[in-house]
Enzyme design. Structure first.
Site, PDB file in Angstrom:
ATOM      1  N   HIS A  42     -15.455  14.559  15.677  1.00  0.00           N
ATOM      2  CA  HIS A  42     -15.746  13.458  15.684  1.00  0.00           C
ATOM      3  C   HIS A  42     -14.970  12.633  15.191  1.00  0.00           C
ATOM      4  CE1 HIS A  42     -16.775   9.614  17.519  1.00  0.00           C
ATOM      5  NE2 HIS A  42     -17.969   9.874  18.181  1.00  0.00           N
ATOM      6  N   ASP A  55     -22.316  15.294   9.720  1.00  0.00           N
ATOM      7  CA  ASP A  55     -22.067  13.989  10.433  1.00  0.00           C
ATOM      8  C   ASP A  55     -22.854  15.243  11.244  1.00  0.00           C
ATOM      9  OD1 ASP A  55     -21.760  12.989  12.725  1.00  0.00           O
ATOM     10  OD2 ASP A  55     -20.130  13.283  12.626  1.00  0.00           O
ATOM     11  N   GLN A  70     -24.873  14.666  16.478  1.00  0.00           N
ATOM     12  CA  GLN A  70     -25.016  15.302  17.818  1.00  0.00           C
ATOM     13  C   GLN A  70     -25.741  16.807  17.165  1.00  0.00           C
ATOM     14  OE1 GLN A  70     -23.994  14.390  20.636  1.00  0.00           O
ATOM     15  NE2 GLN A  70     -22.517  13.868  20.364  1.00  0.00           N
ATOM     16  N   LYS A 113     -28.895   8.538  19.286  1.00  0.00           N
ATOM     17  CA  LYS A 113     -28.858  10.198  19.767  1.00  0.00           C
ATOM     18  C   LYS A 113     -30.211  11.101  19.845  1.00  0.00           C
ATOM     19  CE  LYS A 113     -24.256  10.014  19.155  1.00  0.00           C
ATOM     20  NZ  LYS A 113     -23.134   9.686  20.728  1.00  0.00           N
ATOM     21  N   CYS A 159     -13.732  10.962  22.258  1.00  0.00           N
ATOM     22  CA  CYS A 159     -13.416  10.581  20.666  1.00  0.00           C
ATOM     23  C   CYS A 159     -13.301  11.771  19.959  1.00  0.00           C
ATOM     24  CB  CYS A 159     -14.339   9.953  20.361  1.00  0.00           C
ATOM     25  SG  CYS A 159     -15.236   8.279  20.939  1.00  0.00           S
TER      26      CYS A 159
HETATM   27  N1  PMP Z   1     -20.065  11.898  15.058  1.00  0.00           N
HETATM   28  C1  PMP Z   1     -19.930  12.315  16.294  1.00  0.00           C
HETATM   29  C2  PMP Z   1     -20.505  14.144  16.448  1.00  0.00           C
HETATM   30  C3  PMP Z   1     -21.009  12.203  17.344  1.00  0.00           C
HETATM   31  O1  PMP Z   1     -21.247  12.326  18.406  1.00  0.00           O
HETATM   32  C4  PMP Z   1     -20.560  10.263  17.691  1.00  0.00           C
HETATM   33  C5  PMP Z   1     -21.585   9.701  18.864  1.00  0.00           C
HETATM   34  N2  PMP Z   1     -20.059  10.416  19.824  1.00  0.00           N
HETATM   35  C6  PMP Z   1     -20.475  10.057  16.438  1.00  0.00           C
HETATM   36  C7  PMP Z   1     -20.428  10.436  15.254  1.00  0.00           C
HETATM   37  C8  PMP Z   1     -20.167   8.390  16.293  1.00  0.00           C
HETATM   38  O2  PMP Z   1     -21.865   7.738  16.380  1.00  0.00           O
HETATM   39  P1  PMP Z   1     -21.805   6.298  16.489  1.00  0.00           P
HETATM   40  O3  PMP Z   1     -20.872   5.773  17.534  1.00  0.00           O
HETATM   41  O4  PMP Z   1     -23.653   5.904  16.893  1.00  0.00           O
HETATM   42  O5  PMP Z   1     -21.680   5.439  15.480  1.00  0.00           O
END
Ligand code: PMP
Length: 403
Positions: free
Chosen positions: A124, A201, A204, A227, A365
């Site tokens: 991401h 990370d 997910q 999440k 993203c």
């Molecule tokens: N890493 C991953 C794998 C994600 O899916 C996301 C959110 N889509 C993020 C980081 C960022 O998370 P946040 O927007 O809650 O900071």
């Protein structure tokens, strides 16, 4: 599913009774954010009705209540991810802030020009851009673990990226677009064999896969509350005690200090050293409630149920004419990204919404991995604990109206 039936779980989430465009809501946008159970909503109300105060600093009854609630939430997080101490749990706003914190407080001070940081192609943007920023500031470079045609990381290519200059690895547990579950145990072990620290990370994975950071031996693990059925504005950095202790503070301000003069500041002990200013107290308490809710069901049961549902969804979706599933790794969680011949992703998303089905369309993203597979955008349904075979049937039925 563990201690509850699917019907009970669904009734725990008030929003699932909403009607959207005359149809029952089918929430398949869990990768973007999950819905909140009544237990979390009620816990937030209780906090504001009975406990609200700033933490740590007050000397009155409500300050004690809110501090207890906040620190209890930290203990719940510790137990949920199997950390050995609450000192290893830092509250932040979300995964994005968590990664920026580790990059700036722990990694950046170690970097010299030519040093290397390894990330994967699946990342991401939140696990790319913070590393690019500190690389630009220090002259370090980013190296990328490639994936195979299914979207799984290639371990022997990963091994080859290590050199004497490798300073850090940051890699996702689950791809937010392809749903690939990466081999985190091996990724951690290989990094450690080369004497390199690693961040996982978990944005997910946290709501879908049981996580034990101690067994995994990861140095850092980060995730967002929203999440995993908790409020927005709260997230977690898990870091090994000695690493958090050696890291610089990230933000300066109140709460993170032990003593301040104009000549110098003595910082507070971890985790407070990283929690400058007034945090999202109620949201942390809400996160505690969400994790308690899930623990009562049992994460291993959540994992098994979602795995079954994902297999069912993949099988049913393959019967839709003109569909291409994006991300075919054997080990997948939650995400069911696809393209539909002859229709733009926006057209598909809009028609699904007309049927009450919420999915996300776009680049999610994660542009590097999408472009690797030749796309600028995909349609992405994502599953969570409360989704049912009926939700999948509704999705597939709606997709068949395009044929
Ligand atoms: N890493 C991953 C794998 C994600 O899916 C996301 C959110 N889509 C993020 C980081 C960022 O998370 P946040 O927007 O809650 O900071």
């Amino acid at each position: 599913i563990g201690s509850k039936t699917l019907a009970q779980i669904r009734s725990d989430f008030p929003i699932l009774s909403e009607k959207i465009n005359g149809n029952p809501l089918v929430w398949l946008d869990n990768g973007a954010t999950t819905q909140r159970p009544k237990a979390v909503i009620d816990r937030l109300s209780y906090y504001y009705e009975h406990e609200n105060s700033n933490v740590h600093r007050g000397a009155h009854t409500l300050a004690a209540r809110s501090t207890d609630a906040y620190e209890n939430a930290r203990n719940i997080v510790r137990d949920f991810i199997g950390a050995s101490s609450s000192e290893e749990i830092v509250f932040v706003r979300g995964t994005t802030e968590a990664i920026n914190l580790v990059a700036n407080a722990y990694v950046k001070p170690t970097l010299e020009p030519g040093d290397e940081i390894i990330v994967s192609i699946l990342e991401h943007h939140a696990n790319i851009v913070p590393w690019q920023l500190i690389a630009q500031e220090t002259g370090a470079v980013i190296k990328v673990i490639p994936c195979d045609e299914t979207g799984q990381l290639i371990l022997h290519e990963y091994e080859k990226l290590f050199t004497k200059r490798t300073k850090f690895v940051a890699v996702t547990h689950v791809s937010n677009v392809l749903g690939t579950v990466t081999p985190v145990e091996e990724l951690v072990a290989i990094a450690h064999r080369h004497g390199v620290r690693i961040l996982v990370d978990g944005a997910q994975s946290i709501a879908h896969i049981p996580v034990n950071v101690t067994a995994l031996d990861t140095d850092f693990f980060v995730f967002s509350g929203h999440k995993i059925f908790a409020p927005t504005g709260i997230g977690v950095v898990y870091g090994k005690k000695e690493l958090l202790e050696s890291a610089r503070p990230y933000h300066g301000g109140g709460n993170m200090i032990a003593d301040v003069t104009f000549e110098r500041t003595i910082y507070n002990a971890i985790p407070n050293k990283f929690e400058a200013g007034t945090g999202s107290i109620a949201d942390a308490v809400g996160l505690g409630a969400a994790l308690t809710y899930l623990s009562e069901i049992g994460m291993p049961c959540v994992f098994r149920w979602e795995h079954e549902l994902l297999q069912y969804a993949l099988k049913e979706m393959k019967s839709v004419k003109g569909i291409t599933l994006v991300g075919t790794a054997l080990n997948k969680a939650s995400a069911l990204a696809f393209k539909l011949d002859g229709y733009s992703d926006e057209e598909v998303g809009k028609r699904l919404d007309a049927y009450g089905i919420a999915v996300r369309t776009g680049h999610h993203c994660a542009q590097p991995v999408l472009r690797h597979f030749g796309y600028e955008s995909v349609v992405r349904p994502t599953l969570a604990i409360y989704n049912s075979p009926d939700d999948i049937d509704a999705l597939v039925k709606a997709l068949k109206t395009f044929a």
